[in-house]
Design a protein around this motif. Structure first.
Motif: not given
Length: 154
Positions: A26-47
């Protein structure tokens, strides 16, 4: 310096190897599809997919994927020319707020890449770790089935 191969392109990044892959994307390659959800690997928004396997990029250090193939939702198609799976999600109106959808698509793609003709139960079990707080799970399931019927390939 870390080299990440994302969507078939090598990127040399001057980042801490412990930086979560999500932040590098997100911050270095500007690929914003994957999202920050829980930050714990429990929601899947960042898959995202790393060498054919779905991973939670919020808990995966960038250094762990250096030199390995990473695929994000941006690597499946574009707004002008969506991939088959992406189009199925659009056609089935699988997104309500849209926050989880990139992660859902990537988890579904990982299944399609590894199982030629998944059963309904395999789809449900595979998709279970990714959460949709809007409750569009039935539309997401329908979109995956439609993509499979349309002959989506890995």
């Amino acid at each position: 310096m870390i080299t990440l191969n994302v969507n078939g392109t090598d990127h040399s990044l001057d980042i801490d190897p412990d930086m979560p892959l999500l932040y590098a994307l997100r911050n270095h390659l500007q690929l914003n599809g994957a999202k920050y959800g829980c930050g714990l690997g429990q929601c899947g928004a960042c898959t995202v997919i790393v060498e054919g396997k779905q991973v939670f990029s919020c808990v995966l250090p960038s250094g762990a994927v250096a030199g390995r193939a990473v695929k994000t939702v941006e690597g499946l198609g574009s707004a002008d020319k969506p991939g088959v799976l992406q189009q199925a999600f659009i056609d089935n109106q699988a997104a309500q707020c849209g926050y989880c959808i990139a992660g859902m698509i990537m988890r579904a793609q990982a299944l399609i890449d590894t199982v030629a003709a998944p059963t309904d139960e395999q789809i449900r079990t595979h998709m279970a770790p990714n959460l949709c707080r809007c409750g569009t799970h039935l539309r997401i399931f329908a979109a995956i089935k439609a993509a499979l019927a349309a002959g989506v390939k890995g």
